[in-house]
Design a protein around this motif. Structure first.
Motif, PDB file in Angstrom:
ATOM      1  N   ALA A  32       0.839  -1.209   0.000  1.00  0.00           N
ATOM      2  CA  ALA A  32       0.000   0.000   0.000  1.00  0.00           C
ATOM      3  C   ALA A  32       0.867   1.250   0.000  1.00  0.00           C
ATOM      4  O   ALA A  32       1.885   1.328   0.694  1.00  0.00           O
ATOM      5  N   LEU A  33       0.462   2.226  -0.791  1.00  0.00           N
ATOM      6  CA  LEU A  33       1.212   3.475  -0.907  1.00  0.00           C
ATOM      7  C   LEU A  33       0.709   4.521   0.083  1.00  0.00           C
ATOM      8  O   LEU A  33      -0.437   4.471   0.533  1.00  0.00           O
ATOM      9  N   LEU A  34       1.568   5.472   0.386  1.00  0.00           N
ATOM     10  CA  LEU A  34       1.162   6.654   1.135  1.00  0.00           C
ATOM     11  C   LEU A  34       0.686   7.664   0.092  1.00  0.00           C
ATOM     12  O   LEU A  34       1.462   8.066  -0.787  1.00  0.00           O
ATOM     13  N   LEU A  35      -0.583   8.038   0.135  1.00  0.00           N
ATOM     14  CA  LEU A  35      -1.173   8.908  -0.880  1.00  0.00           C
ATOM     15  C   LEU A  35      -1.382  10.309  -0.321  1.00  0.00           C
ATOM     16  O   LEU A  35      -2.282  10.542   0.490  1.00  0.00           O
ATOM     17  N   LEU A  36      -0.536  11.238  -0.729  1.00  0.00           N
ATOM     18  CA  LEU A  36      -0.632  12.613  -0.247  1.00  0.00           C
ATOM     19  C   LEU A  36      -1.775  13.332  -0.958  1.00  0.00           C
ATOM     20  O   LEU A  36      -1.873  13.307  -2.185  1.00  0.00           O
ATOM     21  N   GLU A  37      -2.634  13.983  -0.169  1.00  0.00           N
ATOM     22  CA  GLU A  37      -3.809  14.670  -0.710  1.00  0.00           C
ATOM     23  C   GLU A  37      -3.609  16.182  -0.715  1.00  0.00           C
ATOM     24  O   GLU A  37      -3.132  16.756   0.274  1.00  0.00           O
ATOM     25  N   ASN A  38      -3.958  16.813  -1.820  1.00  0.00           N
ATOM     26  CA  ASN A  38      -3.894  18.277  -1.921  1.00  0.00           C
ATOM     27  C   ASN A  38      -4.927  18.928  -1.001  1.00  0.00           C
ATOM     28  O   ASN A  38      -5.966  18.343  -0.703  1.00  0.00           O
ATOM     29  N   GLN A  39      -4.621  20.147  -0.543  1.00  0.00           N
ATOM     30  CA  GLN A  39      -5.478  20.828   0.424  1.00  0.00           C
ATOM     31  C   GLN A  39      -6.154  22.059  -0.188  1.00  0.00           C
ATOM     32  O   GLN A  39      -5.710  22.590  -1.206  1.00  0.00           O
ATOM     33  N   ALA A  40      -7.241  22.494   0.453  1.00  0.00           N
ATOM     34  CA  ALA A  40      -8.059  23.591  -0.072  1.00  0.00           C
ATOM     35  C   ALA A  40      -7.494  24.969   0.242  1.00  0.00           C
ATOM     36  O   ALA A  40      -7.815  25.948  -0.420  1.00  0.00           O
ATOM     37  N   GLY A  41      -6.663  25.052   1.290  1.00  0.00           N
ATOM     38  CA  GLY A  41      -6.077  26.338   1.662  1.00  0.00           C
ATOM     39  C   GLY A  41      -6.679  26.966   2.904  1.00  0.00           C
ATOM     40  O   GLY A  41      -6.260  28.045   3.323  1.00  0.00           O
ATOM     41  N   SER A  42      -7.665  26.304   3.523  1.00  0.00           N
ATOM     42  CA  SER A  42      -8.249  26.851   4.746  1.00  0.00           C
ATOM     43  C   SER A  42      -7.355  26.527   5.934  1.00  0.00           C
ATOM     44  O   SER A  42      -7.006  25.369   6.153  1.00  0.00           O
ATOM     45  N   GLY A  43      -6.971  27.542   6.685  1.00  0.00           N
ATOM     46  CA  GLY A  43      -6.136  27.333   7.864  1.00  0.00           C
ATOM     47  C   GLY A  43      -4.663  27.218   7.557  1.00  0.00           C
ATOM     48  O   GLY A  43      -3.820  27.484   8.402  1.00  0.00           O
ATOM     49  N   PHE A  83     -10.334  23.008  -6.666  1.00  0.00           N
ATOM     50  CA  PHE A  83     -11.169  24.131  -7.092  1.00  0.00           C
ATOM     51  C   PHE A  83     -11.085  25.272  -6.079  1.00  0.00           C
ATOM     52  O   PHE A  83     -10.912  26.439  -6.440  1.00  0.00           O
ATOM     53  N   ALA A  84     -11.190  24.934  -4.800  1.00  0.00           N
ATOM     54  CA  ALA A  84     -11.151  25.939  -3.734  1.00  0.00           C
ATOM     55  C   ALA A  84      -9.805  26.647  -3.658  1.00  0.00           C
ATOM     56  O   ALA A  84      -9.723  27.837  -3.344  1.00  0.00           O
ATOM     57  N   ALA A  85      -8.742  25.897  -3.950  1.00  0.00           N
ATOM     58  CA  ALA A  85      -7.387  26.453  -3.857  1.00  0.00           C
ATOM     59  C   ALA A  85      -6.990  27.245  -5.093  1.00  0.00           C
ATOM     60  O   ALA A  85      -5.939  27.894  -5.111  1.00  0.00           O
ATOM     61  N   GLY A  86      -7.810  27.173  -6.155  1.00  0.00           N
ATOM     62  CA  GLY A  86      -7.473  27.879  -7.387  1.00  0.00           C
ATOM     63  C   GLY A  86      -6.623  27.069  -8.338  1.00  0.00           C
ATOM     64  O   GLY A  86      -6.187  27.571  -9.372  1.00  0.00           O
ATOM     65  N   LEU A  87      -6.385  25.805  -8.006  1.00  0.00           N
ATOM     66  CA  LEU A  87      -5.581  24.920  -8.856  1.00  0.00           C
ATOM     67  C   LEU A  87      -6.327  24.583 -10.153  1.00  0.00           C
ATOM     68  O   LEU A  87      -5.738  24.440 -11.212  1.00  0.00           O
ATOM     69  N   TRP A  88      -7.665  24.459 -10.042  1.00  0.00           N
ATOM     70  CA  TRP A  88      -8.523  24.074 -11.168  1.00  0.00           C
ATOM     71  C   TRP A  88      -9.741  24.989 -11.185  1.00  0.00           C
ATOM     72  O   TRP A  88     -10.385  25.181 -10.158  1.00  0.00           O
ATOM     73  N   SER A 134     -12.014  30.076  -3.210  1.00  0.00           N
ATOM     74  CA  SER A 134     -12.539  30.461  -1.889  1.00  0.00           C
ATOM     75  C   SER A 134     -11.652  30.003  -0.735  1.00  0.00           C
ATOM     76  O   SER A 134     -11.697  30.567   0.358  1.00  0.00           O
ATOM     77  N   GLY A 135     -10.869  28.949  -0.971  1.00  0.00           N
ATOM     78  CA  GLY A 135     -10.049  28.379   0.097  1.00  0.00           C
ATOM     79  C   GLY A 135     -10.851  27.559   1.086  1.00  0.00           C
ATOM     80  O   GLY A 135     -10.313  27.092   2.096  1.00  0.00           O
ATOM     81  N   LYS A 136     -12.141  27.353   0.810  1.00  0.00           N
ATOM     82  CA  LYS A 136     -13.017  26.651   1.751  1.00  0.00           C
ATOM     83  C   LYS A 136     -13.229  25.190   1.345  1.00  0.00           C
ATOM     84  O   LYS A 136     -13.599  24.892   0.207  1.00  0.00           O
TER      85      LYS A 136
END
Length: 290
Positions: free
Chosen positions: A144-155, A188-193, A228-230
């Motif tokens: 099993a891999l360690l799967l890093l998840e992108n974040q929205a930017g809140s906090g 989407f929230a982070a502005g990546l897409w 929105s970062g939310k």
């Protein structure tokens, strides 16, 4: 020359483990899913799970293989790879505990949020993530891999770009044990897409090598507008991304052959059956247009 057969789309949802790991796999099949996500342990706690029913986990793996199901586990919410000091050792043990369980269930990997750092030097936060994942993966021998998840930017603004995730993997001592999970709402929230520029996202991610290691997608619409970062998920088609945005994503070969998992509210029947059908229909429409 024979045309190369496309890989299947594995669309599913987060499933409760109240009936065990095997029960979660059976439930996924029953609602028409080709993939599912589950919590290997209490999602609100870092306390290690010691009473694992390993035979149940093995049945989950066997059933999934026989029925073409892909799965991913999700780490507990308090797990923070950017933590410092003694807390880092707590994170390492929690990750290893969860990895062991998802591996026994035959899962692709364990989804872990990128991490949040409250110190004055942001660079130290990134160093902590590399150190924490190195400590964990130096002891990990499973598939099993360690799967890093992108974040929205809140906090925290950490982990909101493909560049950051790709760089963490590059700097790791164990890059082959790390993959990525793309959360569409977070992106989407982070502005990546933007929702209407998937081709541009795909091109940029390809140049970075990000999509070479994409192993799962959290398929979520967004309750709030772009940038929105939310981090607030909406059901597919009910948010600001909309069906057209998902149509372009689902038409991409990049998302084939990996678990695409809904983390949205369940339907009137208490399941994601209807939403899974909607996503399949959207993907079908995208295929006809592409």
């Amino acid at each position: 020359m024979a045309r190369k057969k496309k890989k299947d789309l594995h669309i599913g949802a987060h499933i409760s483990t109240r009936k065990g790991f095997y029960g979660a796999a059976v439930t996924a099949s029953a609602i028409g899913a080709g993939a599912f996500q589950f919590f290997p342990k209490n999602p609100r706690s870092l306390i290690l799970k010691t009473n694992v029913d390993w035979s149940d986990a093995r049945r989950c793996a066997e059933y999934s293989r026989e029925n073409g199901l892909l799965s991913i586990g999700h780490a507990p919410y308090p797990l923070n790879p950017a933590a410092e000091g003694g807390q880092q050792d707590v994170m390492v043990e929690a990750m290893l505990n969860a990895l062991e369980i998802v591996d026994a269930c035959g899962s692709v990997g364990l989804v872990v949020h990128f991490g949040k750092f409250s110190g004055k030097d942001p660079l130290q936060g990134y160093k902590n993530i590399i150190q924490c994942t190195n400590k964990t993966l130096s002891r990990w021998r499973g598939s099993a891999l360690l799967l890093l998840e992108n974040q929205a930017g809140s906090g925290s603004q950490m982990g909101t770009t493909m560049e950051e995730l790709a760089r963490i993997r590059e700097l790791s001592e164990y890059p082959d044990k790390i993959g990525f999970c793309l959360d569409t709402c977070h992106a989407f929230a982070a502005g990546l897409w933007r929702g209407d520029d998937w081709d541009e996202v795909e091109k940029r991610g390809g140049e970075l090598g990000y999509f070479d290691h994409l192993k799962a997608v959290h398929l979520n619409d967004s309750l709030y507008p772009h940038g929105s970062g939310k981090d607030r998920h909406a059901n597919i088609g009910d948010g600001y991304i909309g069906l057209e945005g998902f149509k372009s994503l689902l038409a991409s070969d990049i998302v084939r052959g990996i678990p695409l998992v809904l983390e949205t509210g369940s339907g009137p029947d208490g399941t994601h059956r209807k939403e899974i059908t909607l996503v399949k229909q959207t993907a079908g429409a995208a295929g006809k247009e592409s």
